[in-house]
Design a protein around this motif. Structure first.
Motif, short mmCIF file in Angstrom:
data_model
loop_
_atom_site.label_atom_id
_atom_site.label_comp_id
_atom_site.label_asym_id
_atom_site.label_seq_id
_atom_site.Cartn_x
_atom_site.Cartn_y
_atom_site.Cartn_z
N LEU A 192 -2.09 -3.66 -9.36
CA LEU A 192 -1.62 -3.09 -8.10
C LEU A 192 -0.35 -3.78 -7.60
O LEU A 192 0.54 -3.13 -7.05
CB LEU A 192 -2.73 -3.20 -7.06
CG LEU A 192 -2.98 -1.93 -6.29
CD1 LEU A 192 -3.36 -0.80 -7.22
CD2 LEU A 192 -4.02 -2.14 -5.24
N ALA A 193 -0.31 -5.10 -7.81
CA ALA A 193 0.88 -5.83 -7.37
C ALA A 193 2.11 -5.34 -8.13
O ALA A 193 3.22 -5.33 -7.59
CB ALA A 193 0.68 -7.33 -7.57
N VAL A 194 1.93 -4.94 -9.37
CA VAL A 194 3.05 -4.41 -10.16
C VAL A 194 3.35 -2.96 -9.74
O VAL A 194 4.49 -2.59 -9.50
CB VAL A 194 2.75 -4.48 -11.67
CG1 VAL A 194 3.82 -3.75 -12.47
CG2 VAL A 194 2.65 -5.94 -12.12
N LEU A 195 2.31 -2.15 -9.65
CA LEU A 195 2.51 -0.71 -9.43
C LEU A 195 2.95 -0.39 -8.00
O LEU A 195 3.66 0.60 -7.78
CB LEU A 195 1.22 0.05 -9.74
CG LEU A 195 0.79 0.05 -11.20
CD1 LEU A 195 -0.66 0.50 -11.34
CD2 LEU A 195 1.70 0.95 -12.03
N GLN A 196 2.52 -1.21 -7.05
CA GLN A 196 2.85 -0.98 -5.62
C GLN A 196 2.70 0.48 -5.23
O GLN A 196 3.64 1.10 -4.72
CB GLN A 196 4.28 -1.42 -5.34
CG GLN A 196 4.51 -2.90 -5.55
CD GLN A 196 5.97 -3.24 -5.39
OE1 GLN A 196 6.79 -2.88 -6.24
NE2 GLN A 196 6.31 -3.90 -4.33
N PRO A 197 1.52 1.06 -5.45
CA PRO A 197 1.39 2.49 -5.17
C PRO A 197 1.40 2.79 -3.67
O PRO A 197 1.00 1.95 -2.87
CB PRO A 197 0.03 2.85 -5.78
CG PRO A 197 -0.75 1.59 -5.69
CD PRO A 197 0.24 0.47 -5.90
N SER A 198 1.84 3.98 -3.34
CA SER A 198 1.70 4.47 -1.97
C SER A 198 0.31 5.06 -1.77
O SER A 198 -0.20 5.09 -0.66
CB SER A 198 2.72 5.58 -1.69
OG SER A 198 4.02 5.11 -1.94
N ILE A 199 -0.25 5.59 -2.87
CA ILE A 199 -1.53 6.30 -2.80
C ILE A 199 -2.45 5.83 -3.93
O ILE A 199 -2.02 5.71 -5.08
CB ILE A 199 -1.32 7.82 -2.93
CG1 ILE A 199 -0.44 8.33 -1.78
CG2 ILE A 199 -2.65 8.57 -2.97
CD1 ILE A 199 -0.03 9.78 -1.90
#
Ligand code: URA
Length: 265
Positions: free
Chosen positions: A173-180
């Motif tokens: 998640l820290a890499v992807l930094q998703p909005s959703i």
């Protein structure tokens, strides 16, 4: 402009994506209730992670895909729980790391373990059709699981196994930094929102998870068992698609996640 979906029959209703008014306020009930304890992300990734956009050893900025590849290589060595002994390999995840949206399932099954890819068995094929019905091609989003290794006999992962896998999720998640984030099924929902989460009661609502907005919906395998669940999934994913479209059309500075890599890679 929303793409016309290629698959029109899944839900037995016209599959044109309608814009759902973006709801800026999150429903408070669960986000502020007992589920919120588990609803935190670490402030930063672990120090040895290759962070997208940051300069690495050679003074070159890593892209998200590179950061994910380095993380996947480390995850493949993981022996934090017993699952890795009984499966072929780690099923890390796949899709567009810059999409700003992550679909999260429970754990790989037999086909996924064999092919090393998430959601490619029967439930995965249904997921592809569901995604198409709301206007996403599978490769446009990022798909992964709470547990990266297949539990024996396709049983659900044990709490200690998902707990052991949690740091990998947080680093992803820290890499992807998703909005959703979209949790597929009760297991992923409980994993991220806490043990109070109930899929039938709590699906279809927006929660706050770190910088991302999170919604849970029924797992595609549940739709295979009970076609009556298609309609609520259709409603949930239309809202997800509308929110994603909103994020994509917002000025970059206003986005909470899915941020682009700074130029100069
Ligand atoms: N079910 C899941 O939860 N994940 C997969 O990858 C496949 C089936």
């Amino acid at each position: 402009m929303v793409e016309k979906p290629a698959q029109m029959t899944l839900f037995g209703v016209p599959a044109t994506v309608t814009e759902v008014a973006a709801d800026a306020t999150l429903p408070p009930a669960v986000a502020n209730g007992p589920l919120s304890a588990a609803n935190e992300l670490p402030a930063a990734a672990s120090p040895d992670i290759l962070v997208p956009g940051q300069e690495g050893f050679f003074g070159v900025r890593a892209t998200r895909a590179e950061a994910l590849a380095s993380l996947a290589a480390r995850a493949r060595e993981c022996r934090r729980c017993g699952l890795r002994e009984g499966c072929r390999g780690v099923v890390f995840g796949e899709g567009d790391p810059d999409s700003g949206i992550v679909f999260l399932g429970e754990a790989p099954g037999a086909v996924e373990d064999e092919l090393g890819r998430p959601f490619v068995g029967q439930a995965g094929q249904l997921l592809d059709r569901i995604l198409l019905a709301v206007g996403f091609r599978r490769e446009q989003v990022y798909i992964t699981n709470t547990a990266l290794c297949r539990p024996p006999g396709n049983r659900a992962p044990l709490p200690e196994e998902t707990a052991a896998c949690r740091p990998w999720f947080e680093e992803r998640l820290a890499v992807l930094q998703p909005s959703i984030i979209v949790c597929l099924g009760a297991s992923a929902g409980r994993n991220l929102l806490g043990p109070e989460f109930g899929i039938t009661r709590d699906r279809g609502r927006w929660y706050s998870f770190g910088q991302a907005k999170l919604m849970a919906t029924f797992h595609p395998a549940a739709l295979l068992r009970d076609p009556a669940k298609k309609r609520p999934v259709w409603e949930d994913l239309k809202a997800v698609r509308a929110e994603w479209t909103r994020f994509r059309s917002e000025p970059e500075a206003a986005r909470s996640g899915g941020r682009p890599i700074p130029p100069g890679n």
